[in-house]
Design an enzyme around this catalytic site. Structure first.
Site, short mmCIF file in Angstrom:
data_model
loop_
_atom_site.label_atom_id
_atom_site.label_comp_id
_atom_site.label_asym_id
_atom_site.label_seq_id
_atom_site.Cartn_x
_atom_site.Cartn_y
_atom_site.Cartn_z
N ASP A 117 0.82 -1.21 0.00
CA ASP A 117 0.00 0.00 0.00
C ASP A 117 0.86 1.26 0.00
O ASP A 117 0.52 2.25 -0.67
CB ASP A 117 -0.93 0.01 1.22
CG ASP A 117 -2.04 -1.00 1.12
OD1 ASP A 117 -2.09 -1.74 0.11
OD2 ASP A 117 -2.88 -1.06 2.04
N ARG A 118 1.96 1.22 0.73
CA ARG A 118 2.85 2.39 0.78
C ARG A 118 3.44 2.69 -0.59
O ARG A 118 3.57 3.85 -1.00
CB ARG A 118 3.97 2.15 1.80
CG ARG A 118 3.48 1.91 3.22
CD ARG A 118 4.60 1.46 4.13
NE ARG A 118 5.55 2.54 4.39
CZ ARG A 118 6.73 2.35 4.98
NH1 ARG A 118 7.12 1.12 5.33
NH2 ARG A 118 7.53 3.38 5.19
N ASP A 139 -1.07 8.07 5.34
CA ASP A 139 -2.09 7.05 5.09
C ASP A 139 -2.54 6.50 6.44
O ASP A 139 -1.78 5.85 7.15
CB ASP A 139 -1.51 5.94 4.22
CG ASP A 139 -2.57 4.93 3.76
OD1 ASP A 139 -3.67 4.92 4.34
OD2 ASP A 139 -2.30 4.17 2.82
N THR A 142 -5.22 0.74 9.68
CA THR A 142 -4.92 0.01 10.90
C THR A 142 -3.66 0.58 11.53
O THR A 142 -3.59 0.82 12.73
CB THR A 142 -4.75 -1.49 10.59
OG1 THR A 142 -5.93 -1.97 9.97
CG2 THR A 142 -4.47 -2.27 11.86
#
Length: 276
Positions: A117-118, A139, A142
């Site tokens: 995702d990063r 971002d 969680t």
């Protein structure tokens, strides 16, 4: 010659699955804009996927010309999506698993260990930032990540801290008496700063503590030597599930792009499939 592509992008996280239908103008590099979000939906990981609802997004348009792509940080969840794909009429999905295929230089000690995702966020940031301008990407999921893209467009690393939900769960799980505060409580109204009872004290710490940490990390990265010689200050982007909570307090600092990861995934799919 410019043309467009429909894309169904799916991001499988640790607790939720996000679906978006996008309209991508091609070529992406020439357009210098993110894919346009037409529909978006998020569901808990353990619940059945509402494929009928997602299929209705396409209306009367033929699905055979729509590109599908799935990625994420949860291999079990990705397997669930791929296994259930026969319930849809979309073309078989591209599974984005190998970050070596990304149109991105990963300038860290262990590139293979960086969360996907990063890196997808960094790909999207490279579409938006100006030439010779870096980027900072917040971002909130969680975990909350605050990452840096250099003025050359390289992913340069960042910081990771617990997000709202993980912080709340840790306070509950590792103490004897503190209650679990749902993140939905923070969305109902802005928490008071001075809590007069335990629940409000936790709400205050969760919200204002997260905001303060994010502000400080943005400040530290803006003043990092990586950006000292850049003619433009870095573009600061805010995304993720908790981003709407922070956005009103960071609007002077950030550009709010709540679905940046999925837009980055669409760009990666377009690149690795060779669609121009």
């Amino acid at each position: 010659m410019a043309h467009s592509l429909k894309q169904l992008a799916i991001d499988v996280g640790n607790s939720r699955i996000k679906f978006v239908l996008l309209q991508t103008e091609l070529p992406v590099k020439a357009c210098r804009q993110l894919p346009l979000v037409e529909h978006a939906f998020s569901a808990p990981l353990e619940e059945p996927v509402p494929w009928t609802q997602i299929l209705n997004w396409s209306g009367d348009q033929p699905l055979e010309h729509c590109q599908s792509v799935v990625a994420g940080s949860n291999p079990r969840g990705i397997k669930k999506i791929v296994t259930d794909w026969s319930l849809t009429s979309f073309p078989p999905p591209i599974e984005v698993l190998n970050t070596e295929d990304f149109p991105l230089t990963i300038d860290v000690d262990e590139p293979r260990k960086v969360g996907i995702d990063r890196l997808l966020n960094a790909v999207a940031a490279n579409t938006l930032r100006q030439t010779d301008q870096g980027a900072i990407i917040v971002d909130t999921g969680t975990a909350t990540t605050v990452d840096v893209v250099s003025s050359e467009g390289h992913f340069a690393g960042g910081s990771i801290l617990p997000g709202f939900e993980l912080s709340a769960k840790s306070l509950h799980d590792y103490t004897a008496l503190l209650p679990l505060i749902p993140v939905s409580d923070l969305r109902q109204q802005e928490p008071v700063v001075l809590g007069k009872h335990t629940t409000n004290a936790i709400r205050s710490g969760l919200f204002w503590g997260q905001l303060g940490a994010v502000r400080e990390l943005i400040h530290q990265f803006q003043n990092h030597s990586l950006f000292k010689t850049c003619p433009e200050p870095p573009l600061v982007l805010l995304t993720g599930g908790g981003s709407s909570l922070l956005a009103p307090h960071l609007d002077e600092l950030v550009r709010f792009e709540p679905l940046l990861t999925l837009q980055g995934l669409a760009i990666v799919a377009q690149e690795i499939s060779g669609i121009r």
